[in-house]
Design a protein around this motif. Sequence first.
Motif, PDB file in Angstrom:
ATOM      1  N   ILE A 174     -18.106  14.639 116.942  1.00  0.00           N
ATOM      2  CA  ILE A 174     -16.919  13.923 117.430  1.00  0.00           C
ATOM      3  C   ILE A 174     -16.395  14.581 118.706  1.00  0.00           C
ATOM      4  O   ILE A 174     -15.907  15.714 118.661  1.00  0.00           O
ATOM      5  N   ALA A 234     -13.418  14.903 121.236  1.00  0.00           N
ATOM      6  CA  ALA A 234     -11.991  14.576 121.128  1.00  0.00           C
ATOM      7  C   ALA A 234     -11.223  15.106 122.334  1.00  0.00           C
ATOM      8  O   ALA A 234     -11.358  16.276 122.705  1.00  0.00           O
ATOM      9  N   ARG A 235     -10.449  14.238 122.928  1.00  0.00           N
ATOM     10  CA  ARG A 235      -9.569  14.653 124.030  1.00  0.00           C
ATOM     11  C   ARG A 235      -8.217  13.974 123.844  1.00  0.00           C
ATOM     12  O   ARG A 235      -8.108  12.748 123.940  1.00  0.00           O
ATOM     13  N   GLU A 260      -6.394  13.406 121.145  1.00  0.00           N
ATOM     14  CA  GLU A 260      -6.528  12.394 120.087  1.00  0.00           C
ATOM     15  C   GLU A 260      -5.570  12.659 118.920  1.00  0.00           C
ATOM     16  O   GLU A 260      -5.915  12.478 117.761  1.00  0.00           O
ATOM     17  N   LEU A 307      -7.153  11.488 115.346  1.00  0.00           N
ATOM     18  CA  LEU A 307      -8.199  12.453 115.008  1.00  0.00           C
ATOM     19  C   LEU A 307      -8.151  12.866 113.540  1.00  0.00           C
ATOM     20  O   LEU A 307      -9.190  12.916 112.869  1.00  0.00           O
ATOM     21  N   CYS A 366      -9.504  10.204 111.366  1.00  0.00           N
ATOM     22  CA  CYS A 366     -10.958  10.097 111.558  1.00  0.00           C
ATOM     23  C   CYS A 366     -11.688  11.152 110.731  1.00  0.00           C
ATOM     24  O   CYS A 366     -12.646  10.846 110.010  1.00  0.00           O
ATOM     25  N   VAL A 376     -16.503  18.979 115.751  1.00  0.00           N
ATOM     26  CA  VAL A 376     -15.493  18.340 116.608  1.00  0.00           C
ATOM     27  C   VAL A 376     -15.365  19.167 117.880  1.00  0.00           C
ATOM     28  O   VAL A 376     -15.122  20.379 117.835  1.00  0.00           O
ATOM     29  N   ASP A 378     -13.372  19.891 121.249  1.00  0.00           N
ATOM     30  CA  ASP A 378     -12.086  19.715 121.929  1.00  0.00           C
ATOM     31  C   ASP A 378     -12.319  19.719 123.433  1.00  0.00           C
ATOM     32  O   ASP A 378     -12.563  20.761 124.034  1.00  0.00           O
ATOM     33  N   SER A 401      -8.263  19.388 125.809  1.00  0.00           N
ATOM     34  CA  SER A 401      -7.024  18.672 125.489  1.00  0.00           C
ATOM     35  C   SER A 401      -5.810  19.526 125.853  1.00  0.00           C
ATOM     36  O   SER A 401      -5.876  20.762 125.851  1.00  0.00           O
ATOM     37  N   THR A 455      -4.538  18.659 119.789  1.00  0.00           N
ATOM     38  CA  THR A 455      -5.885  18.344 119.299  1.00  0.00           C
ATOM     39  C   THR A 455      -6.585  19.568 118.699  1.00  0.00           C
ATOM     40  O   THR A 455      -7.123  19.507 117.592  1.00  0.00           O
TER      41      THR A 455
END
Length: 238
Positions: free
Chosen positions: A158, A160-161, A163, A167, A170, A186, A188, A191, A195
């Motif tokens: 995943i 993620a930025r 999120e 998140l 999810c 995940v 990052d 971010s 996050t």
Amino acid sequence: MILMLGVGAIIELLTVHISLLWKIKLISASLVTVSIGMYTGYSVANGLTSIGLLLLLLNTFRLFNVIKFARPNIHPHYLRSVTKRSSNIFSIILFGLLILQNSNIILGVATISVWAILLFCISLATLAITAKNLQKTQHHKSNHYFSDKELPTVTVAIPARNETDDLASCIRTILANDYPKLEILVYDDCSYDRTAEIIRDFAHDGVRFISGLPPEDRWLAKNKAYDTLYDNASGEIV
């Protein structure tokens, strides 16, 4: 007006192919937009032929293409690449339609024949693309069942930025499944909200946190995130 439409298309082509003009793409985009707008107004005021209608639809797509490079929201090198491809295709179709519309050589039945062949080729291309996409996306049923020992290891990766809102939901959704050989990574992606903190909250559930760095100039940010996740994945399927 036809001449102005052709000039606008030439400006668009020169802009995406010449680096110096690409630097002033906002000016070029304005000129192309003016040419499309004037042609559209002229065509609507004087009635549309079948070819004129196709030109109008094509110019609508061209306008979106021009807006795309006038207001960039993706990596500049990638933006120029995709815009160049779109402009080349649009220009070939545009000049073909203009030649067909203004030809004094092809008359009567010959004009209808050329027009029918053109539509037939477009239809065939559309059919081929659609059939290919349907074949690639169709669901294949399997009658073979595996024991837990035979199952492949699976990594859910995943990127993620910022999120914060989605998140946690999810990750909980993925953790709720009962697949026995599952890894959750995940990433990052730099971010500036909570996050990273949210990802770490799931560490006790086996979720692995990967801290991201700003991508190099040759990388798109999301592609860099995918590449990093893939390098860190231990599953047979990612």
